[in-house]
Design an enzyme around this catalytic site. Sequence first.
Site, PDB file in Angstrom:
ATOM      1  N   GLU A   1      -5.894  -3.921  12.309  1.00  0.00           N
ATOM      2  CA  GLU A   1      -5.553  -4.571  11.598  1.00  0.00           C
ATOM      3  C   GLU A   1      -6.164  -5.716  11.800  1.00  0.00           C
ATOM      4  O   GLU A   1      -7.146  -5.374  10.093  1.00  0.00           O
ATOM      5  CB  GLU A   1      -3.647  -5.017  11.838  1.00  0.00           C
ATOM      6  CG  GLU A   1      -3.514  -4.584  11.819  1.00  0.00           C
ATOM      7  CD  GLU A   1      -3.063  -3.095  10.925  1.00  0.00           C
ATOM      8  OE1 GLU A   1      -3.760  -3.673   9.729  1.00  0.00           O
ATOM      9  OE2 GLU A   1      -2.828  -2.090  11.336  1.00  0.00           O
TER      10      GLU A   1
ATOM     11  N   GLU B   1       1.219  -1.004   0.095  1.00  0.00           N
ATOM     12  CA  GLU B   1      -0.056  -0.242  -0.014  1.00  0.00           C
ATOM     13  C   GLU B   1       0.824   0.999   0.393  1.00  0.00           C
ATOM     14  O   GLU B   1       1.684   1.165   0.731  1.00  0.00           O
ATOM     15  CB  GLU B   1      -1.283   0.197   1.277  1.00  0.00           C
ATOM     16  CG  GLU B   1      -2.205   1.152   1.330  1.00  0.00           C
ATOM     17  CD  GLU B   1      -2.731   1.270   2.032  1.00  0.00           C
ATOM     18  OE1 GLU B   1      -2.484   0.744   3.519  1.00  0.00           O
ATOM     19  OE2 GLU B   1      -4.254   1.985   2.182  1.00  0.00           O
TER      20      GLU B   1
ATOM     21  N   GLY C   1       3.238   0.995  11.563  1.00  0.00           N
ATOM     22  CA  GLY C   1       2.900   0.649  13.068  1.00  0.00           C
ATOM     23  C   GLY C   1       2.794  -1.527  11.899  1.00  0.00           C
ATOM     24  O   GLY C   1       3.189  -2.460  13.084  1.00  0.00           O
ATOM     25  N   ALA C   2       1.599  -1.490  11.161  1.00  0.00           N
ATOM     26  CA  ALA C   2       0.880  -2.813  10.515  1.00  0.00           C
ATOM     27  C   ALA C   2       0.402  -2.293   9.340  1.00  0.00           C
ATOM     28  O   ALA C   2       0.202  -1.188   8.556  1.00  0.00           O
ATOM     29  CB  ALA C   2       0.679  -3.476  11.225  1.00  0.00           C
ATOM     30  N   MET C   3       0.021  -3.886   8.484  1.00  0.00           N
ATOM     31  CA  MET C   3      -0.164  -3.731   7.077  1.00  0.00           C
ATOM     32  C   MET C   3      -1.387  -5.161   7.269  1.00  0.00           C
ATOM     33  O   MET C   3      -0.591  -5.623   7.444  1.00  0.00           O
ATOM     34  CB  MET C   3       1.083  -3.406   6.137  1.00  0.00           C
ATOM     35  CG  MET C   3       0.239  -3.398   4.726  1.00  0.00           C
ATOM     36  SD  MET C   3      -1.193  -1.954   4.502  1.00  0.00           S
ATOM     37  CE  MET C   3      -2.107  -2.688   3.543  1.00  0.00           C
TER      38      MET C   3
HETATM   39 ZN   LIG Z   1      -5.227   0.655   8.528  1.00  0.00          ZN
END
Ligand SMILES: [Zn+2]
Length: 852
Positions: free
Chosen positions: A305, A127, A270-272
């Site tokens: 997430e 992304e 932070g995260a995906m």
């Molecule tokens: Zn998000």
Amino acid sequence: MPGENLTRIEAAERAALIRVHSYDVTLDLTTSDRTFNSVTVVKFSSNRAGASTFIDAITDKVNRVVLNGVELDPAEVADNVRIQLPNLAAENELLVDAEALYMNTGEGLHRFVDPADNEVYLYSQFEVPDSRRMFAVFEQPDLKATFKFNVIAPKHWKVTSNQPTPAARDLNDGKAVWEFAPTPVISSYITALVAGPYTEYRSELTSADGRVIPLGVFCRASLAEFMNQADADYIFEKTREGFEFFENAFGVPYPFEKYDQLFVPEFNAGAMENAGCVTFTETYVFRSKPADATRERRVITILHELAHMWFGDLVTMKWWNDLWLNESFAEYASHLAVANATEWKGAWVTFSALEKSWAYRQDQLPSTHPIVAEINDLADVQVNFDGITYAKGASVLQQLVAFVGEDDFLKGVGNYFRKHAFKNTELTDLLVELEATSGRDLRSWSKLWLETAGVNTLRSEFTLDEQGKFASFAILQSAIAEQPTLRPHRLGVGLYDLIDGKLQRVEHIRVDIDGAKTELAELVGRKRPALVLLNDEDQTYAKIRLDQDSLAVALEHLSDIEDPLTRALIHGAAWDATRDAEWNPRDYIKLVLGNIANETESTTMQTLLRQLITVGRFYVKQSDREQVLAEIAESLLALAKAAKPGSDAQLQFTKFFTQFARTASQLDAASALLDGSLRLEGLTIDADLKWELLTSLVVGGRAGETEIAELATVDVTANGQKAAAQARAAIGDAASKLATFKLLTETKEYSNALVQMASVGFTRAIDVEVLRPFAQKYFESALMIWETQTFKIAEYLLVNLFPMPLCDESLASLSREWIAKPEIQAQPALSRILVENLAALERALKVQATDR
Ligand SMILES: [Zn+2]
């Protein structure tokens, strides 16, 4: 970045022309350290025979392009970013054989070599537009398709993707191939590949529809001692709590087959939320004791997430202008789930302290924008992962829930998932469902809240009768001239009195207000309490000001207010008033230092300490700054010594002390903490704290390259590398600063993680004048950075290298001069970053002027 853009118009035209059915992607990860072979076979239909389009593929080299059996000459149709596809048939089959580049920027397929054991770890991050760095793809969210990955890799690796990992088939030379089943119909930006000798932990759960969902947690082998079974089990427990909460709240079972959570190196965010294959930053593998705020943040991120599996992955925005809805929803839903389904019951206090202050800050920058933003191309969306998209959007959803009710909100959301499963939507598709369940008209609400920018300020205005009762009570709403919209708010008014020396809520009144002034008959005739708090319980999104008497009571009794959310709101009001130059920054420092020892919420504490850095470094007038910073350091050290042994507060005070330490005795203390001659009971000087202490000594001129190299040989880890890069960048002499600046801006030696750490270290300095020559250099390099680096690297450099600590009018006027240049103006996303830097600086100068 040039040439890699994609406009909304191009995407819309392509979506109108083609439907994509399937991708079959074969990747050979054993060909070299620099590139890998990528062969894509994509089937798609076109509704206009003979028309042409293009497919995205950022490559090192294109070997072959075969369209419907016809070999096309790569030299003619491919330019390493796009491949032109002429003369389409109704049904098409395209083969692209290319060499793609491993990345070290955290965008595309990132390759990392573990310094601890020299093992190679790969993970993808796609992304917004980076799946095209791994395979040929129609890179836009509304061209959903099925994706089948076939991966050739060393036999001893773990290979993880969106679908369950199949048994590997052995090939020659220690290689194997993993042939995954096709995914459901999803967008390319949530496809994923994670590969390497990861350590794996397994569990499972049963979904609402009775399926067994396998769960995995992964981290690098050299981090396994810190992840360990116990922490993996904790993550599985939070995941189960989240699954149960969301499946129940949405009434829609988890839409994918399995759920893996992978902690990967050098991750930018932070995260995906890759479908069934979520990646997280490794900072969430705790090798040193984290603040409770960080432990809570990890749980919020896990559930953020997970919420995306429905919102974003199952139902996806048509174009990036609805990115906010993805992120705001996940932010809102994760706090709701964390507060209701986990042990972190104070998640909404955290939301108030962290998310809302982020949103208010962003919304007062000149670059602010409506939540529903105009996104004309990929550059627009890259800079929009901001406080509006995440935090303001989530705050406004919180207000929407207050408006329509939580049950109707969740019911409407569930209907939306059922109706649009595996498809794409726009905002109106959600509003239609919420209107249906709530029976409310959301069009005008949406216009005022989502399609205009800016934050309102709320104040009370009242008169009293002879008995001290309210004779009139109104809420005044205002807005700045540039963002004049006033909005309808549903909010609480809290009445607090002193009972047994404690400030306690005696009444909470829910009211609806609109316009510049709303009279509240509900309050007339009531005895005036000690404190009136607007937005009690924090349901709306607005800055609040306290009346003079309430403010005096609040400040005196802040630490004995029982409700942590009330404390966070009052802290927030004081912070807003400080930032708006209505309150002296010294009073703010006094307020924080005077009350923080009694604060029970870790995130509130962390937010206050971060704000203290801003106030100390930028808001206090220049002539007193050094002395004030030294006083803050002194207070934090005293607070750390007085804190309960082993407490979160003790850890936080120590960590933040390292950010301020500057006098000889303070540096002595930092040095003594590091070498163990000063011990605070219950405080372990673990690996990360060692680096923080050492860096403070470097900034203070007490340590340098020798000490950094010494610690780096003991700590041969990815974390050690990052911390060393930051410490090196903090070395304070002019020659070292220049070397760091050149390393960062003129070479590509550093990976994304090292760039991030070093660029932050660069502006750490006690004598900030050492940064003076870099003001001019910064602007001279800005365009070059923008044009030669990937987006993420450019963003780190342009945000972090700005010599903000100089914080004076000369830096401001230099900024204005550069921002006005046509070549900068021609790059809106670059210009936005520079404008935001300047806005923070101008605000600081305005606050400094109140510090007399
Ligand atoms: Zn998000």
